[in-house]
Structures are given as C-alpha cells and as structure tokens.
Design a protein around this motif. Structure first.
Motif, PDB file in Angstrom:
ATOM      1  N   ILE A 267      -7.636   9.067   9.483  1.00 36.08           N
ATOM      2  CA  ILE A 267      -6.360   9.700   9.124  1.00 36.08           C
ATOM      3  C   ILE A 267      -6.576  10.440   7.806  1.00 36.08           C
ATOM      4  CG2 ILE A 267      -3.916   9.225   8.560  1.00 36.08           C
ATOM      5  CD1 ILE A 267      -4.695   8.533  11.496  1.00 36.08           C
TER       6      ILE A 267
ATOM      7  N   SER B  98      -7.071  -1.112  12.758  1.00 35.63           N
ATOM      8  CA  SER B  98      -7.848   0.144  12.792  1.00 35.63           C
ATOM      9  C   SER B  98      -8.556   0.180  14.137  1.00 35.63           C
ATOM     10  CB  SER B  98      -8.889   0.122  11.670  1.00 35.63           C
ATOM     11  OG  SER B  98      -9.821   1.162  11.818  1.00 35.63           O
TER      12      SER B  98
ATOM     13  N   ALA C 272       1.975  -4.849  -7.633  1.00 36.89           N
ATOM     14  CA  ALA C 272       1.420  -6.148  -7.266  1.00 36.89           C
ATOM     15  C   ALA C 272       0.031  -5.970  -6.689  1.00 36.89           C
ATOM     16  CB  ALA C 272       2.321  -6.828  -6.220  1.00 36.89           C
TER      17      ALA C 272
ATOM     18  N   PRO D 208      -5.186   2.890  13.723  1.00 40.41           N
ATOM     19  CA  PRO D 208      -5.480   4.316  13.544  1.00 40.41           C
ATOM     20  C   PRO D 208      -6.973   4.601  13.610  1.00 40.41           C
ATOM     21  CG  PRO D 208      -4.164   3.422  11.692  1.00 40.41           C
ATOM     22  CD  PRO D 208      -4.714   2.263  12.461  1.00 40.41           C
TER      23      PRO D 208
ATOM     24  N   GLY E   4      -4.950  -1.882   2.058  1.00 42.57           N
ATOM     25  CA  GLY E   4      -6.312  -2.155   2.525  1.00 42.57           C
ATOM     26  C   GLY E   4      -7.324  -1.339   1.760  1.00 42.57           C
ATOM     27  N   ILE E   5      -8.573  -1.773   1.873  1.00 44.15           N
ATOM     28  CA  ILE E   5      -9.685  -1.014   1.266  1.00 44.15           C
ATOM     29  C   ILE E   5     -10.777  -0.831   2.311  1.00 44.15           C
ATOM     30  CG2 ILE E   5      -9.238  -1.724  -1.121  1.00 44.15           C
ATOM     31  CD1 ILE E   5     -11.533  -3.795  -0.802  1.00 44.15           C
TER      32      ILE E   5
ATOM     33  N   PRO F 150      -6.495   9.515   1.272  1.00 45.24           N
ATOM     34  CA  PRO F 150      -7.637   9.270   0.385  1.00 45.24           C
ATOM     35  C   PRO F 150      -8.707   8.387   1.042  1.00 45.24           C
ATOM     36  CG  PRO F 150      -5.613   9.203  -0.868  1.00 45.24           C
ATOM     37  CD  PRO F 150      -5.200   9.344   0.572  1.00 45.24           C
TER      38      PRO F 150
ATOM     39  N   THR G 114      -1.515  -3.284   9.645  1.00 44.36           N
ATOM     40  CA  THR G 114      -2.391  -2.134   9.841  1.00 44.36           C
ATOM     41  C   THR G 114      -3.804  -2.631  10.122  1.00 44.36           C
ATOM     42  OG1 THR G 114      -1.059  -0.828   8.334  1.00 44.36           O
ATOM     43  CG2 THR G 114      -3.200   0.063   8.928  1.00 44.36           C
TER      44      THR G 114
ATOM     45  N   GLY H 291      -9.364   8.239   4.235  1.00 47.65           N
ATOM     46  CA  GLY H 291     -10.027   9.111   5.218  1.00 47.65           C
ATOM     47  C   GLY H 291     -11.080   9.986   4.542  1.00 47.65           C
TER      48      GLY H 291
ATOM     49  N   GLY I 281       0.838  -1.209   0.000  1.00 50.37           N
ATOM     50  CA  GLY I 281       0.000   0.000   0.000  1.00 50.37           C
ATOM     51  C   GLY I 281       0.864   1.246   0.000  1.00 50.37           C
TER      52      GLY I 281
ATOM     53  N   ALA J  64       1.767   3.264  -2.348  1.00 55.16           N
ATOM     54  CA  ALA J  64       1.529   4.322  -3.336  1.00 55.16           C
ATOM     55  C   ALA J  64       0.784   5.511  -2.749  1.00 55.16           C
ATOM     56  CB  ALA J  64       0.726   3.757  -4.510  1.00 55.16           C
ATOM     57  N   SER J  65       0.217   5.355  -1.548  1.00 54.41           N
ATOM     58  CA  SER J  65      -0.705   6.390  -1.061  1.00 54.41           C
ATOM     59  C   SER J  65      -0.750   6.393   0.463  1.00 54.41           C
ATOM     60  CB  SER J  65      -2.103   6.060  -1.630  1.00 54.41           C
ATOM     61  OG  SER J  65      -3.087   6.910  -1.109  1.00 54.41           O
ATOM     62  N   GLY J  66      -1.159   7.519   0.996  1.00 53.77           N
ATOM     63  CA  GLY J  66      -1.539   7.615   2.403  1.00 53.77           C
ATOM     64  C   GLY J  66      -0.503   7.107   3.395  1.00 53.77           C
ATOM     65  N   ILE J  67      -0.941   6.218   4.257  1.00 55.58           N
ATOM     66  CA  ILE J  67      -0.121   5.734   5.367  1.00 55.58           C
ATOM     67  C   ILE J  67       1.095   4.955   4.852  1.00 55.58           C
ATOM     68  CG2 ILE J  67      -0.140   4.138   7.331  1.00 55.58           C
ATOM     69  CD1 ILE J  67      -3.130   4.977   7.769  1.00 55.58           C
TER      70      ILE J  67
ATOM     71  N   TYR K   7     -15.753  -3.917   6.850  1.00 52.01           N
ATOM     72  CA  TYR K   7     -14.432  -3.357   7.190  1.00 52.01           C
ATOM     73  C   TYR K   7     -14.078  -3.690   8.640  1.00 52.01           C
ATOM     74  CZ  TYR K   7     -10.702   0.133   7.647  1.00 52.01           C
ATOM     75  OH  TYR K   7      -9.501   0.764   7.873  1.00 52.01           O
TER      76      TYR K   7
ATOM     77  N   VAL L  20      -0.758  -1.881  -5.958  1.00 51.75           N
ATOM     78  CA  VAL L  20      -1.432  -2.238  -7.212  1.00 51.75           C
ATOM     79  C   VAL L  20      -1.368  -1.081  -8.208  1.00 51.75           C
ATOM     80  CG1 VAL L  20      -3.776  -1.532  -6.512  1.00 51.75           C
ATOM     81  CG2 VAL L  20      -3.484  -3.483  -8.058  1.00 51.75           C
TER      82      VAL L  20
HETATM   83  N1  NAD Z   1      -7.192   6.493   6.548  1.00 50.96           N
HETATM   84  C1  NAD Z   1      -7.805   6.056   7.606  1.00 50.96           C
HETATM   85  O1  NAD Z   1      -8.664   6.761   8.161  1.00 50.96           O
HETATM   86  C2  NAD Z   1      -7.472   4.711   8.209  1.00 50.96           C
HETATM   87  C3  NAD Z   1      -7.850   4.455   9.527  1.00 50.96           C
HETATM   88  C4  NAD Z   1      -7.568   3.208  10.076  1.00 50.96           C
HETATM   89  C5  NAD Z   1      -6.903   2.256   9.324  1.00 50.96           C
HETATM   90  N2  NAD Z   1      -6.552   2.533   8.040  1.00 50.96           N
HETATM   91  C6  NAD Z   1      -5.862   1.487   7.280  1.00 50.96           C
HETATM   92  O2  NAD Z   1      -4.606   1.984   6.839  1.00 50.96           O
HETATM   93  C7  NAD Z   1      -4.203   1.279   5.654  1.00 50.96           C
HETATM   94  C8  NAD Z   1      -3.779   2.296   4.625  1.00 50.96           C
HETATM   95  O3  NAD Z   1      -4.883   3.131   4.326  1.00 50.96           O
HETATM   96  P1  NAD Z   1      -4.727   4.630   3.793  1.00 50.96           P
HETATM   97  O4  NAD Z   1      -5.566   5.476   4.648  1.00 50.96           O
HETATM   98  O5  NAD Z   1      -3.311   4.938   3.585  1.00 50.96           O
HETATM   99  O6  NAD Z   1      -5.527   4.451   2.413  1.00 50.96           O
HETATM  100  P2  NAD Z   1      -5.133   4.783   0.912  1.00 50.96           P
HETATM  101  O7  NAD Z   1      -6.346   4.441   0.134  1.00 50.96           O
HETATM  102  O8  NAD Z   1      -4.550   6.129   0.819  1.00 50.96           O
HETATM  103  O9  NAD Z   1      -3.978   3.734   0.604  1.00 50.96           O
HETATM  104  C9  NAD Z   1      -4.215   2.356   0.478  1.00 50.96           C
HETATM  105  C10 NAD Z   1      -3.246   1.800  -0.528  1.00 50.96           C
HETATM  106  O10 NAD Z   1      -3.466   0.377  -0.629  1.00 50.96           O
HETATM  107  C11 NAD Z   1      -3.396   0.031  -1.997  1.00 50.96           C
HETATM  108  N3  NAD Z   1      -4.139  -1.194  -2.277  1.00 50.96           N
HETATM  109  C12 NAD Z   1      -5.468  -1.407  -2.133  1.00 50.96           C
HETATM  110  N4  NAD Z   1      -5.793  -2.618  -2.562  1.00 50.96           N
HETATM  111  C13 NAD Z   1      -4.642  -3.208  -2.993  1.00 50.96           C
HETATM  112  C14 NAD Z   1      -4.324  -4.461  -3.566  1.00 50.96           C
HETATM  113  N5  NAD Z   1      -5.270  -5.384  -3.810  1.00 50.96           N
HETATM  114  N6  NAD Z   1      -3.034  -4.738  -3.861  1.00 50.96           N
HETATM  115  C15 NAD Z   1      -2.061  -3.816  -3.631  1.00 50.96           C
HETATM  116  N7  NAD Z   1      -2.309  -2.598  -3.110  1.00 50.96           N
HETATM  117  C16 NAD Z   1      -3.582  -2.300  -2.798  1.00 50.96           C
HETATM  118  C17 NAD Z   1      -4.015   1.219  -2.726  1.00 50.96           C
HETATM  119  O11 NAD Z   1      -3.692   1.240  -4.101  1.00 50.96           O
HETATM  120  C18 NAD Z   1      -3.472   2.394  -1.934  1.00 50.96           C
HETATM  121  O12 NAD Z   1      -2.265   2.869  -2.474  1.00 50.96           O
HETATM  122  C19 NAD Z   1      -5.399   0.411   5.248  1.00 50.96           C
HETATM  123  O13 NAD Z   1      -5.179  -0.915   5.684  1.00 50.96           O
HETATM  124  C20 NAD Z   1      -6.544   1.028   6.020  1.00 50.96           C
HETATM  125  O14 NAD Z   1      -7.579   0.109   6.257  1.00 50.96           O
HETATM  126  C21 NAD Z   1      -6.801   3.752   7.469  1.00 50.96           C
END
Ligand code: NAD
Length: 257
Positions: A190, A144, A63, A187, A93-94, A193, A142, A195, A14, A16-19, A157, A39
């Motif tokens: 956060i 939540s 991947a 978390p 995660g999604i 995207p 990760t 969030g 994961g 490419a983005s966010g956490i 979720y 991905v």
């Molecule tokens: N943002 C929040 O509020 C929050 C809170 C609690 C937990 N989380 C968890 O933190 C983690 C990261 O979330 P984020 O907020 O950075 O979200 P995000 O959407 O910014 O990033 C998630 C990344 O996972 C990648 N991804 C999704 N499905 C994939 C797959 N099948 N194969 C490879 N990569 C894949 C996406 O392309 C993306 O780059 C997740 O597990 C999410 O559940 C997020």
C-alpha cells in the motif's frame, strides 16, 4: 455525510500515518468519535486536529503500544472521554528489516514480535472487556498478505502477520458469545511510508525498480491506497458486516488470487 458510525466510538492505533490515519479520517467522516493512538506525538495530535477542523470528534493519545501501561492509558482515555469503545482498529505495526532471516539479529525478531504480535494481542485483551460491558463491538486487526503466504526477505514480519491471523480467528470464536466480532484485513503493498520502506529495503539503490517489479505481479498493476484499505476496514467495523466474524479479507489488487 454518511452516518454509519453516528454515536459510535472508534479506537485506532497507528493513527499518525498511512492506513491508520486514513481509517481514523474515514470513521470520523461517517460520524464516529475517534480515539487516535500512536507513538508519534505531534503527528497523532495533527490527525485529531484535522478531524476536529472538519467538524468531527477526535482525541489524540500518544502511546507506545508495546507498553502495557500505555495500552491501559489509551483504553481509559477512550472510556473517560466517550463512555465506551464500539470499534477497535488494531493496526500499529512495523516492517522490521529486509534481508535473509539467517542474518536477522535476535533483537530485531523480538522487536517485530513485540509490536506486531504482543501489542496487538494485549490491545484486544484490554479492549474486549470494555466492548463486552457495552454489549458488543467490532475489532479489525491489520494482518497482511505476508500473513497468508511466503515472504522471503521478510521472515520476522511474515511470522508476525501469520500470528495476527491466528489471534483473529481464535478471538473471533471466543468473543462471539459476547457479540464482539473480530476480523482481519490483509493488504498487499500500500502506498504509505511502510510501502516505501519495502522498496528501499529490497532495492536501496533503486526503490522504484522494486515497485515496478511488484506492479508486474499485481493484477491491478499498482499499489493500493490507504483510503482503499480504510473502506474495507470501515465496512468490517460497521453494522453492514454484522454477520461477518473470524474472516481474513485481502485488499491486494488480486495478487493472492
Ligand atoms: N503499507 C503496506 O504495504 C502494508 C501492507 C500490509 C500490511 N500493512 C500493515 O498495515 C499497518 C499500518 O501500516 P502503514 O502502511 O500504515 O505504515 P506506517 O508506517 O505508515 O504507519 C504505521 C504507524 O504505526 C505506528 N507505530 C509503530 N510502532 C508503534 C508503537 N510501538 N506504538 C504506537 N504506534 C506505533 C507508527 O508510528 C505509524 O504511525 C501495519 O500493521 C502494517 O504491518 C501495511
């Protein structure tokens, strides 16, 4: 420059983005060779290029973590490039869709389980033997706050993140004799995207209104940043956390206090 991870190899899904992106940058800035997995091909390549542009070491692997062959490929890429894996940030995660669970399509439930549960399990299953062969390591999953309490409107979720909590605890005990520590971060919302998706899902007409409602429930009265989560994850991956195993660590501004 901090050097907690000098000579260490960190695998981040994961990335490419966010956490995940924040953690890849943080670990690289502290000396790790980072294998960035996502991905989203272009964005994961950008992540690795940005690290290299600042003098760090990184490799991008496109991947889909729900595909066993893709997991095998990212593990092989890490060992071929850097000889092993010391830290695994198991984070891709999604969210799924927001709504009453009685309306949730069966396929959506399966998709959330495939990404958030099975892929996380399979990632640990294929990375742990590499760590064992290398004499130890640290895995950070990760989860939540949705894995610790009720999340109405996000049942699939929430189920998936409770499962991450369960797999973290059981794997921590199984892997401890091999000097592989396993912890989870939990978390609250956060600023990423995902969030933003939360606000759009709960209040499509006015996502900011959802955010303000959340702020009112969080003692620190704001969403966290990806960098604040990265600081916790980096600590748990580091030798500073050498006696920390099987733990669940909230990073939530006090919202579960
Ligand atoms: N943002 C929040 O509020 C929050 C809170 C609690 C937990 N989380 C968890 O933190 C983690 C990261 O979330 P984020 O907020 O950075 O979200 P995000 O959407 O910014 O990033 C998630 C990344 O996972 C990648 N991804 C999704 N499905 C994939 C797959 N099948 N194969 C490879 N990569 C894949 C996406 O392309 C993306 O780059 C997740 O597990 C999410 O559940 C997020």
């Amino acid at each position: 420059m901090q050097t907690r991870f000098q000579g260490k190899v960190a695998l981040v899904t994961g990335a490419a983005s966010g956490i995940g992106l924040a953690i890849a940058q943080r670990l690289a800035s502290e000396g790790a060779s980072v294998v960035a997995v996502d991905v989203q091909r272009d964005r994961v390549v950008e992540c690795a290029e940005a690290i290299m542009a600042t003098g760090g070491k990184a490799l991008a692997v496109q991947a889909d973590v729900t595909r066993r062959e893709d997991i095998e490929r990212y593990v092989k890429a890490a060992t071929d490039a850097y000889g092993g894996i010391d830290c695994f940030f198991n984070n891709a995660g999604i969210l799924g869709e927001v709504g009453p669970f009685i309306d949730c399509p069966d396929e959506l439930f399966d998709r959330v389980m495939a990404v958030n549960v099975k892929a996380a399990w399979l990632g640990m299953k294929l990375v742990a033997p590499v760590m064992i062969r290398g004499g130890g390591g640290a895995i950070v999953n990760t989860a939540s706050v949705a894995g610790l309490r009720a999340s109405p409107g996000l049942l699939a979720y929430s189920v998936s993140k409770h499962a991450v909590v369960g797999m973290t605890r059981s794997a921590a005990v199984e892997l401890a004799p091999h000097k592989v520590r396993v912890n989870a971060i939990c978390p609250a919302p956060i600023d990423t995207p995902m969030g933003q998706l939360l606000g759009e899902g709960f209040n499509p007409d006015n996502p900011m209104a959802f955010r303000e409602r959340m702020h009112a429930r969080i003692p620190l009265a704001r969403y966290g940043s990806a960098q604040e989560v990265a600081a916790l994850a980096a600590f748990l991956c580091s030798a500073d956390a050498s006696y920390i195993n099987g733990g669940l660590y909230t990073v939530d501004g006090g919202s579960t206090a």
